[in-house]
Design a protein around this motif. Sequence first.
Motif, PDB file in Angstrom:
ATOM      1  N   VAL A 103       0.845  -1.192   0.000  1.00  0.00           N
ATOM      2  CA  VAL A 103       0.000   0.000   0.000  1.00  0.00           C
ATOM      3  C   VAL A 103       0.879   1.240   0.000  1.00  0.00           C
ATOM      4  CG1 VAL A 103      -1.808   1.238   1.270  1.00  0.00           C
ATOM      5  CG2 VAL A 103      -1.770  -1.249   1.287  1.00  0.00           C
ATOM      6  N   VAL A 104       0.514   2.224  -0.843  1.00  0.00           N
ATOM      7  CA  VAL A 104       1.202   3.512  -0.893  1.00  0.00           C
ATOM      8  C   VAL A 104       0.204   4.621  -0.579  1.00  0.00           C
ATOM      9  CG1 VAL A 104       2.970   2.754  -2.530  1.00  0.00           C
ATOM     10  CG2 VAL A 104       0.845   3.728  -3.393  1.00  0.00           C
ATOM     11  N   ALA A 105       0.722   5.806  -0.283  1.00  0.00           N
ATOM     12  CA  ALA A 105      -0.145   6.936   0.060  1.00  0.00           C
ATOM     13  C   ALA A 105       0.240   8.161  -0.761  1.00  0.00           C
ATOM     14  CB  ALA A 105      -0.028   7.254   1.544  1.00  0.00           C
ATOM     15  N   ASN A 106      -0.777   8.940  -1.123  1.00  0.00           N
ATOM     16  CA  ASN A 106      -0.604  10.236  -1.778  1.00  0.00           C
ATOM     17  C   ASN A 106       0.416  10.170  -2.910  1.00  0.00           C
ATOM     18  OD1 ASN A 106      -2.379  11.113   0.186  1.00  0.00           O
ATOM     19  ND2 ASN A 106      -0.755  11.908   1.487  1.00  0.00           N
ATOM     20  N   VAL A 107       0.012   9.622  -4.026  1.00  0.00           N
ATOM     21  CA  VAL A 107       0.913   9.418  -5.156  1.00  0.00           C
ATOM     22  C   VAL A 107       0.608  10.412  -6.277  1.00  0.00           C
ATOM     23  CG1 VAL A 107      -0.551   7.614  -6.159  1.00  0.00           C
ATOM     24  CG2 VAL A 107       1.870   7.673  -6.706  1.00  0.00           C
ATOM     25  N   THR A 108       1.666  10.921  -6.907  1.00  0.00           N
ATOM     26  CA  THR A 108       1.526  11.821  -8.052  1.00  0.00           C
ATOM     27  C   THR A 108       1.952  11.066  -9.293  1.00  0.00           C
ATOM     28  OG1 THR A 108       1.975  13.747  -6.671  1.00  0.00           O
ATOM     29  CG2 THR A 108       2.212  14.038  -9.043  1.00  0.00           C
ATOM     30  N   LEU A 109       1.076  11.070 -10.311  1.00  0.00           N
ATOM     31  CA  LEU A 109       1.311  10.329 -11.538  1.00  0.00           C
ATOM     32  C   LEU A 109       1.237  11.220 -12.762  1.00  0.00           C
ATOM     33  CD1 LEU A 109      -1.032   7.258 -10.894  1.00  0.00           C
ATOM     34  CD2 LEU A 109       1.422   7.419 -10.433  1.00  0.00           C
ATOM     35  N   LYS A 110       2.043  10.895 -13.743  1.00  0.00           N
ATOM     36  CA  LYS A 110       1.896  11.457 -15.083  1.00  0.00           C
ATOM     37  C   LYS A 110       1.147  10.398 -15.859  1.00  0.00           C
ATOM     38  CE  LYS A 110       4.148  12.860 -19.287  1.00  0.00           C
ATOM     39  NZ  LYS A 110       3.315  11.969 -20.089  1.00  0.00           N
ATOM     40  N   GLN A 111      -0.056  10.732 -16.288  1.00  0.00           N
ATOM     41  CA  GLN A 111      -0.862   9.766 -17.012  1.00  0.00           C
ATOM     42  C   GLN A 111      -0.614   9.922 -18.509  1.00  0.00           C
ATOM     43  OE1 GLN A 111      -4.653  10.809 -15.175  1.00  0.00           O
ATOM     44  NE2 GLN A 111      -4.597   8.789 -14.204  1.00  0.00           N
ATOM     45  N   GLY A 142      14.145   7.202 -16.462  1.00  0.00           N
ATOM     46  CA  GLY A 142      12.705   7.118 -16.667  1.00  0.00           C
ATOM     47  C   GLY A 142      12.021   6.715 -15.391  1.00  0.00           C
ATOM     48  N   PRO A 143      10.738   6.920 -15.302  1.00  0.00           N
ATOM     49  CA  PRO A 143      10.007   6.677 -14.066  1.00  0.00           C
ATOM     50  C   PRO A 143       9.566   5.232 -13.891  1.00  0.00           C
ATOM     51  CG  PRO A 143       8.566   7.597 -15.708  1.00  0.00           C
ATOM     52  CD  PRO A 143       9.938   7.542 -16.325  1.00  0.00           C
ATOM     53  N   PHE A 144       9.126   4.934 -12.698  1.00  0.00           N
ATOM     54  CA  PHE A 144       8.457   3.672 -12.408  1.00  0.00           C
ATOM     55  C   PHE A 144       7.046   3.770 -12.988  1.00  0.00           C
ATOM     56  CE2 PHE A 144      11.933   2.860  -9.884  1.00  0.00           C
ATOM     57  CZ  PHE A 144      11.791   1.804  -8.984  1.00  0.00           C
ATOM     58  N   GLY A 182     -12.589   1.438  -5.190  1.00  0.00           N
ATOM     59  CA  GLY A 182     -12.510   0.521  -6.315  1.00  0.00           C
ATOM     60  C   GLY A 182     -12.015   1.135  -7.604  1.00  0.00           C
ATOM     61  N   GLN A 183     -11.711   2.422  -7.622  1.00  0.00           N
ATOM     62  CA  GLN A 183     -11.206   3.036  -8.843  1.00  0.00           C
ATOM     63  C   GLN A 183      -9.798   2.536  -9.129  1.00  0.00           C
ATOM     64  OE1 GLN A 183     -11.569   4.522  -5.911  1.00  0.00           O
ATOM     65  NE2 GLN A 183     -10.394   6.396  -5.707  1.00  0.00           N
ATOM     66  N   VAL A 184      -9.454   2.448 -10.402  1.00  0.00           N
ATOM     67  CA  VAL A 184      -8.128   1.994 -10.812  1.00  0.00           C
ATOM     68  C   VAL A 184      -7.460   3.145 -11.548  1.00  0.00           C
ATOM     69  CG1 VAL A 184      -6.843   0.362 -12.253  1.00  0.00           C
ATOM     70  CG2 VAL A 184      -8.854  -0.406 -10.979  1.00  0.00           C
ATOM     71  N   VAL A 185      -6.258   3.515 -11.101  1.00  0.00           N
ATOM     72  CA  VAL A 185      -5.508   4.597 -11.738  1.00  0.00           C
ATOM     73  C   VAL A 185      -4.093   4.096 -12.006  1.00  0.00           C
ATOM     74  CG1 VAL A 185      -6.852   6.446 -10.671  1.00  0.00           C
ATOM     75  CG2 VAL A 185      -4.798   5.604  -9.526  1.00  0.00           C
ATOM     76  N   GLY A 186      -3.461   4.714 -12.970  1.00  0.00           N
ATOM     77  CA  GLY A 186      -2.094   4.311 -13.273  1.00  0.00           C
ATOM     78  C   GLY A 186      -1.375   5.347 -14.079  1.00  0.00           C
ATOM     79  N   GLY A 187      -0.083   5.192 -14.189  1.00  0.00           N
ATOM     80  CA  GLY A 187       0.762   6.092 -14.958  1.00  0.00           C
ATOM     81  C   GLY A 187       2.188   5.991 -14.467  1.00  0.00           C
ATOM     82  N   HIS A 188       2.981   6.970 -14.843  1.00  0.00           N
ATOM     83  CA  HIS A 188       4.380   7.033 -14.400  1.00  0.00           C
ATOM     84  C   HIS A 188       4.464   7.813 -13.102  1.00  0.00           C
ATOM     85  CE1 HIS A 188       5.746   6.407 -18.779  1.00  0.00           C
ATOM     86  NE2 HIS A 188       5.676   5.264 -18.140  1.00  0.00           N
ATOM     87  N   VAL A 189       5.215   7.289 -12.144  1.00  0.00           N
ATOM     88  CA  VAL A 189       5.368   7.934 -10.842  1.00  0.00           C
ATOM     89  C   VAL A 189       6.201   9.204 -11.001  1.00  0.00           C
ATOM     90  CG1 VAL A 189       6.292   7.683  -8.507  1.00  0.00           C
ATOM     91  CG2 VAL A 189       5.198   5.737  -9.632  1.00  0.00           C
ATOM     92  N   VAL A 190       5.697  10.294 -10.449  1.00  0.00           N
ATOM     93  CA  VAL A 190       6.400  11.570 -10.441  1.00  0.00           C
ATOM     94  C   VAL A 190       6.563  11.967  -8.982  1.00  0.00           C
ATOM     95  CG1 VAL A 190       6.324  13.987 -11.158  1.00  0.00           C
ATOM     96  CG2 VAL A 190       5.321  12.238 -12.618  1.00  0.00           C
ATOM     97  N   TYR A 246      14.869   2.533 -17.758  1.00  0.00           N
ATOM     98  CA  TYR A 246      13.964   2.414 -18.883  1.00  0.00           C
ATOM     99  C   TYR A 246      12.650   1.944 -18.303  1.00  0.00           C
ATOM    100  CZ  TYR A 246      17.738   2.836 -22.184  1.00  0.00           C
ATOM    101  OH  TYR A 246      18.768   3.302 -22.921  1.00  0.00           O
ATOM    102  N   SER A 247      11.562   2.335 -18.898  1.00  0.00           N
ATOM    103  CA  SER A 247      10.317   1.865 -18.329  1.00  0.00           C
ATOM    104  C   SER A 247       9.319   1.550 -19.415  1.00  0.00           C
ATOM    105  CB  SER A 247       9.750   2.902 -17.366  1.00  0.00           C
ATOM    106  OG  SER A 247       8.901   3.779 -18.012  1.00  0.00           O
ATOM    107  N   TYR A 248       8.391   0.704 -19.076  1.00  0.00           N
ATOM    108  CA  TYR A 248       7.340   0.329 -20.000  1.00  0.00           C
ATOM    109  C   TYR A 248       6.206   1.345 -19.882  1.00  0.00           C
ATOM    110  CZ  TYR A 248       2.854  -1.685 -18.549  1.00  0.00           C
ATOM    111  OH  TYR A 248       1.548  -1.871 -18.202  1.00  0.00           O
ATOM    112  N   GLN A 249       5.535   1.635 -20.982  1.00  0.00           N
ATOM    113  CA  GLN A 249       4.432   2.593 -21.002  1.00  0.00           C
ATOM    114  C   GLN A 249       3.142   1.854 -20.671  1.00  0.00           C
ATOM    115  OE1 GLN A 249       4.812   5.847 -21.753  1.00  0.00           O
ATOM    116  NE2 GLN A 249       2.685   6.396 -21.636  1.00  0.00           N
ATOM    117  N   PRO A 250       2.476   2.189 -19.556  1.00  0.00           N
ATOM    118  CA  PRO A 250       1.231   1.493 -19.225  1.00  0.00           C
ATOM    119  C   PRO A 250       0.129   1.850 -20.224  1.00  0.00           C
ATOM    120  CG  PRO A 250       1.594   3.299 -17.705  1.00  0.00           C
ATOM    121  CD  PRO A 250       2.819   3.216 -18.592  1.00  0.00           C
TER     122      PRO A 250
END
Length: 178
Positions: free
Chosen positions: A37-45, A80-82, A91-99, A158-162
């Motif tokens: 579990v993580v808290a308060n995450v900023t993502l580049k979608q 590159g980001p994670f 239940g919402q699902v979010v994703g992207g690169h961690v900033v 290097y990272s994969y693009q979700p």
Amino acid sequence: MSPYVLELPAGVDVVESTYRFCRKRNMGLCVLNGNGVVANVTLKQPSATPGATVTFHGRFDILSLSATILPAGGSADGNGPFAICLAGPQGQVVGGHVVGPLVSAGTIYLIAATFNSPTFDRLQAAEHEDTEVRDGAHDRHESPHTVSGADSGGAHIYSYQPPDVIWAPTARQPPPPY
């Protein structure tokens, strides 16, 4: 290659801790997945305006987490980001690169594999392969898919693009009458 299971305690930055682990041992690491579990995450979608970020407040379960950190001194250039996919409290699902920081809200486990002395090859499109075979040339180049990101203190990532998808929960249907 060697398999690793990395355990990170609550309250640490998962990304920075992983970079530090790789720098200290001068090795590459391919993060295959993670849970916790993580808290308060900023993502580049991926669908966001270039450079735009979204901050999600609260606790989120990790559904998937991936990254590749190359050893310091590798021939590839850039960081590159994670890439992460998270499930929210409703239940919402979010994703992207961690900033920025990815702070653990509980114990996190990363499943990873290490590698040392990677080689970098530039793969050509099918029409270029015939020319390469006839010429007998095999050139090594750095990968063209480098992504810029946060300072990792000499590690290359290097990272994969979700996928460009965010799923929202559907409304519950009433049970069928019997």
